[in-house]
Scaffold this active site. Structure first.
Site, short mmCIF file in Angstrom:
data_model
loop_
_atom_site.label_atom_id
_atom_site.label_comp_id
_atom_site.label_asym_id
_atom_site.label_seq_id
_atom_site.Cartn_x
_atom_site.Cartn_y
_atom_site.Cartn_z
N SER A 299 7.09 -3.86 -46.88
CA SER A 299 6.56 -3.34 -48.00
C SER A 299 4.88 -3.44 -47.91
O SER A 299 4.44 -2.74 -46.97
CB SER A 299 6.86 -3.88 -49.33
OG SER A 299 6.42 -3.17 -50.49
N LEU A 300 4.39 -4.27 -48.86
CA LEU A 300 2.87 -4.56 -48.49
C LEU A 300 2.41 -4.78 -47.12
O LEU A 300 1.43 -4.40 -46.51
CB LEU A 300 2.59 -5.71 -49.60
CG LEU A 300 1.17 -6.46 -48.91
CD1 LEU A 300 0.01 -5.78 -49.22
CD2 LEU A 300 1.12 -7.79 -49.60
N GLN B 217 5.12 -8.93 -50.75
CA GLN B 217 5.02 -9.75 -52.09
C GLN B 217 6.47 -10.72 -52.16
O GLN B 217 7.46 -10.32 -51.86
CB GLN B 217 5.18 -8.69 -53.04
CG GLN B 217 4.29 -9.16 -54.16
CD GLN B 217 3.91 -7.95 -55.17
OE1 GLN B 217 3.58 -6.96 -54.91
NE2 GLN B 217 3.93 -8.36 -56.59
N GLN C 267 6.25 5.34 -49.41
CA GLN C 267 6.86 3.94 -49.45
C GLN C 267 6.92 3.30 -50.73
O GLN C 267 7.88 2.63 -51.06
CB GLN C 267 5.86 3.05 -48.35
CG GLN C 267 6.53 1.83 -48.18
CD GLN C 267 5.51 0.80 -48.37
OE1 GLN C 267 4.45 0.85 -49.22
NE2 GLN C 267 5.27 -0.19 -47.32
N ARG D 25 -3.39 -0.26 -54.68
CA ARG D 25 -1.91 -0.01 -54.66
C ARG D 25 -1.29 -0.93 -55.83
O ARG D 25 -0.19 -0.60 -56.61
CB ARG D 25 -1.41 -0.06 -53.23
CG ARG D 25 0.03 -0.28 -53.29
CD ARG D 25 0.42 -0.34 -51.55
NE ARG D 25 1.60 -0.41 -51.39
CZ ARG D 25 2.57 -1.24 -51.45
NH1 ARG D 25 2.35 -2.65 -51.66
NH2 ARG D 25 4.00 -1.15 -51.13
N HIS E 45 9.58 0.12 -55.58
CA HIS E 45 10.32 0.91 -54.61
C HIS E 45 11.58 1.67 -55.22
O HIS E 45 12.73 1.83 -54.76
CB HIS E 45 10.70 0.15 -53.55
CG HIS E 45 9.76 -0.54 -52.63
ND1 HIS E 45 8.90 0.08 -51.72
CD2 HIS E 45 9.18 -1.69 -52.62
CE1 HIS E 45 8.06 -0.49 -51.39
NE2 HIS E 45 8.22 -1.63 -51.55
#
Length: 313
Positions: free
Chosen positions: A92-93, A11, A252, A117, A203
């Site tokens: 991440s993503l 992102q 995560q 998500r 996170h």
């Protein structure tokens, strides 16, 4: 010849019109955009190609949008160049794009999973209660100590993204992040602390409700064993088994993204070439700051794709 890693952005890399040059010239890419629309039951492709910005920036749209763009560039690249990676990783993503690349998740399943998500992450913390900031120039250990002492005072704040030397993103409560903004220079040697425009404290432990909801969704998602090792954000170690991948994807959401550690691990395994697929070139920049000697390519346009040539020097 060293080893090759394919990497995928997260992102923040999104841009209106990403993948447009492929959608207009490649039937397979067009099909992928249509498949994303079908998987979600609305015209994600219109948001990707036309905006508006505010809609594309909504986390629940950004995540499937970036994944879709990354995968169309990857698939076109492989159809032209036929190159296979030794490892894959994503920020991440981007870890979900990496899992599609490694054959763990089907494209349609990945699109709907990251949509969920994104929704869970947006809903986990009421608007205005969480924040994130980029801390530049701080020592990792000193920043960790500072975050622990602020958190102990009742204002949670944690290291969210360990991106590269001198660039760490923190995440937590508004008061916790504000305290790092105020104390970061003095206590951790930070040169600058820049608040980020995000819709939640991603996170960080405040995302645990999102992790729990995602765990329930992932239980029902079919996964294959990874064809190549996937370096997981939460551990900076390679994984291939579906059960372990599932567990790490749940973690995560509320754990630190160990990007610098992941890249360092890959380089230690002999990776000297990184190819980034998707919008922008954020990861290419971070990887170069981790190790200037490696080769980095960003496949983010039809032109980049067609001009790609692997240098062996």
């Amino acid at each position: 010849m060293g080893k090759i890693a394919f990497v995928f952005p997260g992102q923040g890399a999104q841009a209106i019109g990403m993948g447009k040059d492929l959608v207009e010239t490649d039937a397979a890419a067009r099909r992928r955009y249509e498949e994303a629309d079908e998987a979600l039951g609305f015209a994600l492709s219109r948001i990707i190609l036309e905006g508006p910005e505010a809609e594309l920036k909504a986390t629940a749209n950004t995540q499937p949008a970036l994944l879709t763009a990354s995968i169309v560039y990857l698939e076109r690249f492989q159809s032209i160049h036929g190159l296979q990676p030794d490892y894959v990783a994503g920020h991440s993503l981007g870890e979900y794009s990496a899992l599609v690349a490694a054959g763990v998740l089907s494209f349609a399943e990945a699109v709907s999973t990251v949509r969920a998500r994104g929704e869970f992450m947006e809903a986990a913390v009421p608007s205005g209660q969480g924040a994130m900031a980029a801390v530049l120039g701080a020592e990792r250990e000193a920043l960790q100590t500072l975050c622990e002492s602020i958190s102990a005072g009742g204002h949670p704040v944690e290291l969210a993204n360990l991106n590269c030397p001198g660039q760490i993103v923190i995440s937590g409560s508004v008061a916790g992040v504000q305290a790092v903004v105020e104390q970061g220079k003095e206590a951790a040697g930070a040169k600058r602390v820049i608040p980020l425009e995000v819709s939640g404290p991603f996170h960080s432990s405040l995302m645990r409700p999102a992790s729990e909801r995602l765990a329930a969704v992932l239980e029902g998602v079919a996964m294959n064993r990874a064809a190549v090792p996937v370096v997981a954000n939460a551990s900076a170690k390679p994984v291939q088994e579906p059960e372990e991948i599932r567990q790490l994807l749940v973690e995560q959401v509320h754990a630190s993204v160990l990007w610098e550690d992941s890249v360092a691990w890959l380089i230690a395994q002999g990776v000297d070439t990184f190819i980034e697929f998707g919008s922008g070139s954020v990861l290419a920049g971070l990887i170069k700051k981790i190790d200037r000697s490696v080769k980095v390519y960003s496949i983010n346009s039809l032109e980049a794709l067609e001009q790609f040539q692997l240098t062996t020097a």
